[in-house]
Design a protein around this motif. Structure first.
Motif, PDB file in Angstrom:
ATOM      1  N   CYS A 302      45.845  48.601  41.068  1.00 29.78           N
ATOM      2  CA  CYS A 302      46.104  47.462  40.165  1.00 29.78           C
ATOM      3  C   CYS A 302      46.510  47.953  38.780  1.00 29.78           C
ATOM      4  O   CYS A 302      45.814  48.751  38.158  1.00 29.78           O
ATOM      5  N   CYS A 305      48.419  44.174  35.158  1.00 26.85           N
ATOM      6  CA  CYS A 305      49.532  43.499  34.484  1.00 26.85           C
ATOM      7  C   CYS A 305      49.243  42.017  34.260  1.00 26.85           C
ATOM      8  O   CYS A 305      49.839  41.388  33.399  1.00 26.85           O
ATOM      9  N   GLY A 306      48.359  41.441  35.072  1.00 24.26           N
ATOM     10  CA  GLY A 306      47.980  40.047  34.885  1.00 24.26           C
ATOM     11  C   GLY A 306      48.971  39.045  35.438  1.00 24.26           C
ATOM     12  O   GLY A 306      48.837  37.842  35.214  1.00 24.26           O
ATOM     13  N   CYS A 308      49.230  38.137  38.457  1.00 26.30           N
ATOM     14  CA  CYS A 308      48.484  37.307  39.408  1.00 26.30           C
ATOM     15  C   CYS A 308      47.731  36.204  38.669  1.00 26.30           C
ATOM     16  O   CYS A 308      47.787  35.032  39.038  1.00 26.30           O
ATOM     17  N   CYS A 377      52.152  39.768  42.850  1.00 27.08           N
ATOM     18  CA  CYS A 377      51.686  41.140  42.564  1.00 27.08           C
ATOM     19  C   CYS A 377      52.775  42.180  42.863  1.00 27.08           C
ATOM     20  O   CYS A 377      53.232  42.299  43.994  1.00 27.08           O
ATOM     21  N   HIS A 383      45.006  39.111  47.140  1.00 26.38           N
ATOM     22  CA  HIS A 383      43.717  38.689  46.592  1.00 26.38           C
ATOM     23  C   HIS A 383      42.980  37.681  47.483  1.00 26.38           C
ATOM     24  O   HIS A 383      41.783  37.836  47.713  1.00 26.38           O
TER      25      HIS A 383
HETATM   26  S1  SF4 Z   1      49.495  41.236  39.779  1.00 21.60           S
HETATM   27 FE1  SF4 Z   1      47.279  41.296  39.488  1.00 21.60          FE
HETATM   28  S2  SF4 Z   1      46.469  42.546  41.140  1.00 21.60           S
HETATM   29 FE2  SF4 Z   1      48.677  42.918  41.058  1.00 21.60          FE
HETATM   30  S3  SF4 Z   1      48.858  44.702  39.738  1.00 21.60           S
HETATM   31 FE3  SF4 Z   1      49.075  42.938  38.391  1.00 21.60          FE
HETATM   32  S4  SF4 Z   1      46.978  42.537  37.667  1.00 21.60           S
HETATM   33 FE4  SF4 Z   1      46.796  43.904  39.426  1.00 21.60          FE
END
Ligand code: SF4
Ligand code: SF4
Length: 695
Positions: A302, A305-306, A308, A377, A383
């Protein structure tokens, strides 16, 4: 010679530290469970597309371009780094230069790539620190997480800066000595113009300084990465290669439960031993030892990056759930308990667990299983499957679920529907219909008694049979089937709920019981084709039944209607011509199964003025009903998900909201009532719109 010895010493130290780290992680991975892998051809295709092609990153084009350029530039720099390592070990300079034209191309690419990365990292640092980007914040984003990002970005900046510096002073030194410049350095050539001193000693000193700083930073970076969020630099490509291949809508079956269910359903097998590897230690996921090694790898990959969390309907509406937090916390939990489990054995306990101490029940119950997070993601982390695994623990080990969900579990078990309606009333929606005489509804059992088997089973679903609003949709669809002279039948009072909502709420046992009973019944009737208005049941039949040896051809009603239009069997009037209509994508038809076109084809054939919502197709916001949410109180937040989605629909100034799912219908109708728009704006299922336009 001294240079060479020093380099070998530094490399060996770096390697030893790196091996220590790998060994530490290997021991943690050994604590986890199996995760079977197959279909390598498909995996390689996904890796090329998602990891190397960076396709998911491009869903947000500008930022995506910046990230993709950084990734590709990094790949280009690998050649330069590899050469430096060979140079260092052999005590020579430019050992790859024998490659001629290719060498010139690679050094030029590396030089330009370093410059691009330098600019982009400066942009990223500025953006992170001054632009107040919401997805970089959240309760899970502690000071340490932010520091991690800063350290990694600064180290990358140092790597590319020193590479450009090294190239610049290499050019100056060669020019000063009158020697041939090996390789091509377009950017550094320009930088070299700005160095006017001819002092050879200073040039040599700066060159050596840049060389050593560059290589030492790379070694330091490689050893810091595994302890930071930037571990993804190493893991993202393998993580995508090893990612889940199933459609997003599909959940994995726990076959240890299948054995238990079969024992319950067939007492003759009561003394049959559990198949090998299917002995149940614990249902679901409570702590790290219940995870698969892939869950753990996801947490290490992970990037924080946020993306999700930024698309999560629960998080958007102010609830505690943040899908990113689940993976950050999973990694933190392993860091805490992993060393103790390695030291003291698997029976060690610190009286804490992933559930509750790291991921609260409130977070878990807020998930709608809409899959927006998994869709977004960039490293293909999934998730909702993990959230459902944790719910499985709560429900099947602790019998702990919100009261609304406990009620549907009991109802499905007792009367085959999520509500307290009698099984014998399953056909009331049809029997109470004033127009029923004009639209016959054959029932499977009757046809079977006459030795007949229809082409299609129309799976009505519990909402289609019992929900007052959705009964109208079932009737509309029966009108269409009759109009098209389709050879079909329903199961009538024999139909039972698929328990799809119960499954997503964690009750895998109940789901598998229903599944095995339904499959047995469908096989007994020789069912080959199923059509249903419910995308949840569609997803269940299509993706989840084959695992239980239930193989049927399934169509969602939007797909069925689109095909009938294509074949020319369905001709429609245009009574809604020109009306502003927006379509809400059901998660389990869209993201879950990738069909965004069938419902749109049907709606376009009505000659309406289609207006898309801000978030549509794979970006669509969930209505808030999935994952069992429709049957329980929403968790505390700033807004209801259905209200947020209704607001998005209202932004389009539409006259009609079209849906293609019983759950979406309920939620958006509630939204329109809540906004006092129910008289003004109509909410129709596509079956109703088609039925009203039958020519
Ligand atoms: S989208 Fe969410 S789970 Fe995927 S890398 Fe970014 S923070 Fe991590
Ligand atoms: S599946 Fe939907 S609700 Fe659940 S965490 Fe992901 S985005 Fe949020």
């Amino acid at each position: 010679m001294l240079h060479q010895l020093l380099f070998i010493l530094v490399s060996v130290i770096s390697l030893v530290v790196f091996i220590y780290t790998v060994r530490r992680y290997y021991r943690f991975f050994k604590l986890t469970k199996k995760y079977p892998l197959s279909d390598w051809g498909k995996r390689i295709q996904i890796m090329i597309k998602v990891a190397l092609g960076q396709t998911k990153i491009f869903r947000f084009p500008l930022v995506g371009l910046f990230h993709a350029l950084t990734f590709w530039a990094f790949c280009a720099l690998l050649f330069v780094v590899a050469e430096m390592i060979f140079d260092g070990f052999l005590g020579k300079e430019k050992v790859f230069s024998f490659m001629g034209g290719f060498y010139n191309f690679m050094t030029a690419t590396g030089d330009v790539a370093a410059f691009i990365v330098m600019i982009l990292i400066i942009i990223f640092l500025f953006r992170r620190n001054y632009l107040n980007i919401k997805r970089f914040e959240g309760v899970e984003m502690t000071h340490k997480n932010h520091n991690d990002a800063h350290v990694a970005l600064t180290l990358i900046l140092l790597v590319v800066f020193t590479l450009l510096g090294m190239n610049t002073f290499y050019i100056k030194l060669m020019e000063n000595e009158g020697s041939e410049i090996l390789g091509v350095y377009p950017v550094s050539r320009v930088f070299a113009l700005f160095w006017t001193s001819e002092n050879h000693g200073i040039m040599e000193l700066v060159y050596q300084g840049m060389w050593w700083t560059h290589i030492l930073t790379i070694f330091a970076f490689a050893n810091i990465l595994p302890y930071s969020k930037h571990f993804h630099v190493f893991l993202s490509i393998p993580n995508v290669l090893l990612s889940r291949l199933q459609p997003l809508g599909m959940l994995d079956a726990d076959h240890r439960i299948t054995h238990e269910v079969k024992l319950m359903m067939n007492p003759d097998t009561a003394f049959a031993p559990a198949p090998e590897g299917q002995v149940i230690e614990r249902f679901g996921v409570k702590d790290v030892e219940d995870l698969t090694w892939k869950n753990y790898m996801d947490s290490l990959t992970c990037t924080q990056c946020g993306r999700c969390t930024s698309v999560c309907p629960a998080n958007i509406t102010g609830k505690l759930l943040s899908p990113r937090k689940i993976f950050i916390n999973l990694r933190a939990r392993m860091n805490e308990i992993g060393p103790e489990l390695v030291k003291n054995g698997k029976d060690f306990t610190d009286n804490k667990s992933l559930i509750r101490d790291y991921v609260t029940e409130e977070e878990l119950w807020a998930c709608t299983t809409c899959n927006a997070c998994a869709q977004e993601c960039p490293v293909n982390i999934n998730h909702p499957t993990l959230s459902v695994d944790m719910r499985r623990y709560l429900v099947m080990e602790e019998s702990k679920a919100p009261s609304g969900l406990n009620a549907i579990f009991a109802n499905i078990e007792n009367n085959g529907a999520p509500w307290q309606y009698a099984q014998s009333d399953r056909l009331k929606w049809y029997n109470d219909w004033s127009e029923k005489d004009q639209y016959p509804l054959p029932v499977m059992a009757d046809l079977a008694s006459q030795g007949k088997s229809p082409e299609y089973l129309f799976w009505v679903g519990s909402a289609g049979a019992y929900d007052d609003r959705y009964k109208k949709v079932s009737r509309s669809f029966v009108k269409i089937l009759n109009h098209l002279k389709i050879d079909f039948a329903v199961l009538g009072t024999e139909e039972i709920d698929t328990a799809d909502a119960a499954r997503r709420a964690g009750n895998e046992m109940l789901y598998q019981m229903q599944t095995l009973m339904i499959i047995e019944m469908l096989k007994a009737y020789g069912v080959k084709k199923i059509v249903t208005c419910c995308p949840h049941d569609y997803n269940t039949f299509k993706n989840e039944y084959p695992v239980f040896d239930g193989h049927f051809e399934v169509e969602h009603h939007s797909q069925f209607l689109a095909k009938q239009l294509e074949k020319g069997n369905l001709v429609l009037k245009d009574s809604f011509k020109g009306q502003r209509l927006t379509f809400h994508d059901p998660c389990y038809l869209g993201r879950g199964n990738g069909d965004y076109t069938s419902p749109r084809k049907v709606l376009e054939s009505l000659q309406v003025n289609m207006v898309e919502m801000r978030r549509h197709k794979s970006f669509a916001l969930c209505c808030g009903a999935g994952g069992g949410q429709m049957f329980k109180e929403a968790e505390k937040g700033s807004k209801e998900v259905y209200a947020e989605r209704t607001d998005e629909a209202l932004e389009t100034n539409c006259q009609i909201i079209a849906t293609a799912c019983p759950f979406c219908m309920v939620m958006l109708t509630d939204g329109l009532k809540y906004k006092n728009k129910i008289e003004e704006i109509k909410n129709y299922d596509i079956a109703e719109l088609v039925e009203m336009n039958l020519a």
